[in-house]
Write a protein that holds these residues in place. Sequence first.
Motif, PDB file in Angstrom:
ATOM      1  N   ASP A  94      -2.916  30.729  10.889  1.00  0.00           N
ATOM      2  CA  ASP A  94      -4.264  30.361  10.441  1.00  0.00           C
ATOM      3  C   ASP A  94      -5.301  30.532  11.556  1.00  0.00           C
ATOM      4  O   ASP A  94      -6.476  30.790  11.283  1.00  0.00           O
ATOM      5  N   GLU A  95      -4.863  30.437  12.805  1.00  0.00           N
ATOM      6  CA  GLU A  95      -5.807  30.552  13.928  1.00  0.00           C
ATOM      7  C   GLU A  95      -6.169  31.999  14.252  1.00  0.00           C
ATOM      8  O   GLU A  95      -7.143  32.241  14.968  1.00  0.00           O
ATOM      9  N   THR A  96      -5.386  32.968  13.750  1.00  0.00           N
ATOM     10  CA  THR A  96      -5.643  34.367  14.117  1.00  0.00           C
ATOM     11  C   THR A  96      -6.286  35.168  12.997  1.00  0.00           C
ATOM     12  O   THR A  96      -6.582  36.350  13.194  1.00  0.00           O
ATOM     13  N   ILE A  97      -6.511  34.569  11.839  1.00  0.00           N
ATOM     14  CA  ILE A  97      -7.173  35.309  10.774  1.00  0.00           C
ATOM     15  C   ILE A  97      -8.661  35.435  11.091  1.00  0.00           C
ATOM     16  O   ILE A  97      -9.239  34.622  11.817  1.00  0.00           O
ATOM     17  N   GLU A  98      -9.268  36.489  10.556  1.00  0.00           N
ATOM     18  CA  GLU A  98     -10.703  36.651  10.703  1.00  0.00           C
ATOM     19  C   GLU A  98     -11.391  35.699   9.728  1.00  0.00           C
ATOM     20  O   GLU A  98     -11.169  35.779   8.525  1.00  0.00           O
ATOM     21  N   PRO A  99     -12.196  34.780  10.229  1.00  0.00           N
ATOM     22  CA  PRO A  99     -12.809  33.771   9.349  1.00  0.00           C
ATOM     23  C   PRO A  99     -13.541  34.395   8.161  1.00  0.00           C
ATOM     24  O   PRO A  99     -14.331  35.325   8.328  1.00  0.00           O
ATOM     25  N   PHE A 100     -13.217  33.916   6.991  1.00  0.00           N
ATOM     26  CA  PHE A 100     -13.854  34.295   5.728  1.00  0.00           C
ATOM     27  C   PHE A 100     -13.602  35.752   5.328  1.00  0.00           C
ATOM     28  O   PHE A 100     -14.220  36.236   4.381  1.00  0.00           O
ATOM     29  N   ASP A 101     -12.715  36.463   6.035  1.00  0.00           N
ATOM     30  CA  ASP A 101     -12.327  37.812   5.624  1.00  0.00           C
ATOM     31  C   ASP A 101     -11.261  37.668   4.540  1.00  0.00           C
ATOM     32  O   ASP A 101     -10.140  37.227   4.807  1.00  0.00           O
ATOM     33  N   THR A 102     -11.596  38.056   3.317  1.00  0.00           N
ATOM     34  CA  THR A 102     -10.692  37.824   2.194  1.00  0.00           C
ATOM     35  C   THR A 102      -9.432  38.678   2.246  1.00  0.00           C
ATOM     36  O   THR A 102      -8.499  38.434   1.479  1.00  0.00           O
ATOM     37  N   ASN A 103      -9.377  39.666   3.120  1.00  0.00           N
ATOM     38  CA  ASN A 103      -8.144  40.439   3.286  1.00  0.00           C
ATOM     39  C   ASN A 103      -7.031  39.595   3.896  1.00  0.00           C
ATOM     40  O   ASN A 103      -5.861  39.997   3.876  1.00  0.00           O
TER      41      ASN A 103
END
Length: 428
Positions: A269-278
Motif C-alpha cells: 500500500d505504501e508503494t502504489i501511486e496515490p489515486f492511480d486506479t491502475n
Amino acid sequence: MDHLFKAVTLVDSSSSFNGQSVDILIKEGRIHKMDASISEEEVGKGVQVITEESLCCSIGWFDLSAFTGEPGYEHRETLDSFMKAAALGGFTEVACLPNVQPVLETKAALELLKQKSVAAPVQLHPLAAVTHHLEGRDLAELLDLHQAGAVAFSDGLVPIQSEDTLLKALNYIKLFNGVLMNHPVNLKIAAGGQIHEGVVSTQLGLKGIPAIAEEVQVARDLQLLEYTGGRLHFSQLSTAGALEAVRVAKKKGLQVTCDVAAHQCAFIDETIEPFDTNYKVSPPFRSEQDRQAIIAAIQDGTIDALVSAHTPCDVETKELEFDLADVGIIGLQTAFATAVGSTIDAVPYTRIVEMFTSGARQVLGLPSPQVVEGAVANLTFFSPEKEWRFTEENNASVSKNSPFLGKTLIGEVYGTYFNGHFTLNPAF
C-alpha cells in the motif's frame, strides 16, 4: 516448420535433464529428440535452428485465474487478444473465470469456450459457476458441468458469502472429487473499501479494506471444509493471517490449496501511486509484512500456484475517481516477470516456474505434460534474467490497465510451443 532449440537449460524436476543444457528437436508438433548436442546436419533441411543466449525451457505454463472478456465484454478483451496475450506471457493453458455473459454455467457455454481453442496456441479450460447466475444462492448444475469439461467450480470474481451455499457446494462437488475455488472476501466488512486499511488509507482519506475481511472468510471456509471434506482452493490470498491459516490446515491434512496474484509480490500500500486506479485491485495491495509473508509462503510451499489475475478493464471504468473505478490489472504478459523480479533475492526462478507449471495443474488434479522424446510439445521458452519493457506497443490485450506499462521488468518469455504452434515474442 520444425525447430531445433540449441543449448537450452531445462527446468523440469521430473526430467533427467533437469538443470542441464540440452538440445530439443521438435518435429510435427512432437519432441522428436533430446540430447546434450544435436548437430544441424543430423536434423536435415527445413528445420529452423534457434540459438538464444541464456534460454530456458519448461513445460507450458498454466494460469489458474484469468478473465477472458468475451463473450459479453469484448470491449475489454476478445478471445483472440486474450490468447495472444497468454501465449506472449508464456502460458499454453489458462483456466477461464465464469464471469462472462452468458455465465459459464451451461454445457453449451463450456463447449463454446473449449471449441475456440481446439487448434489454438493456448488451450482454454472453463471454470464453471458454482451458483446460478453467480448470485450466491441456488447451485448450478454441477454434475452436468463436470461432465461437460469444467476443470473446477468457482463464482470467480464474486466471493461466495452464504455459509449454507458453500456447505452444499462442497458436499456436492465432493461426489466427483471436484475442486471448489473461492475468492475469500467478507463483503460486509470490506464494503466501500478502496485500498488496504492502514496508515496510507488514512493519509489518502480512502476507506480501507482490513485484513480481517479476508481472514474471517478463510477461517469460515476452512471450518466448513473440515466438516464436509472435499477439496477447496482459495483464489488470490493477500494477508499473512490467511496464509498462516492455510498452512495450519494443510498440516492438519485438509485438502486445501491456494494461489496468490503475481502482482501481490510487487507492491504494497505504501508503494502504489496515490489515486492511480491502475493500482486498484481486489484484494488490495497490503502491508510489507503481508508481502513478506507471501514470499515465505512461496518458499515453504504453502502457496501452490501464482496466477496472472488478468482482469482487463476499459478506459471508461478505470479513468474515474478512485472510489468509482473498477478493480483489476491485465497480468497475462507480466505475471512471470513480476513474480521473478519482485522475489529475485529470496526465491529461485525455478520455484516460480514450478508454481506456474506443475503447481497449478496439481491444484486441479490435471496431469503435467512431459518433456520426453515422443511427447506432444507443450513448452515455454524464457530467459529469467533478461530485461524488457512492457509498452502499449507490445501489449496484446485490448485493455491497458496496468501499473507496469512503461516499466522495465526482469524475466522475458521467448515463446511457447503448443498445438503445433510456435508463438515467438516479437521482441526477439
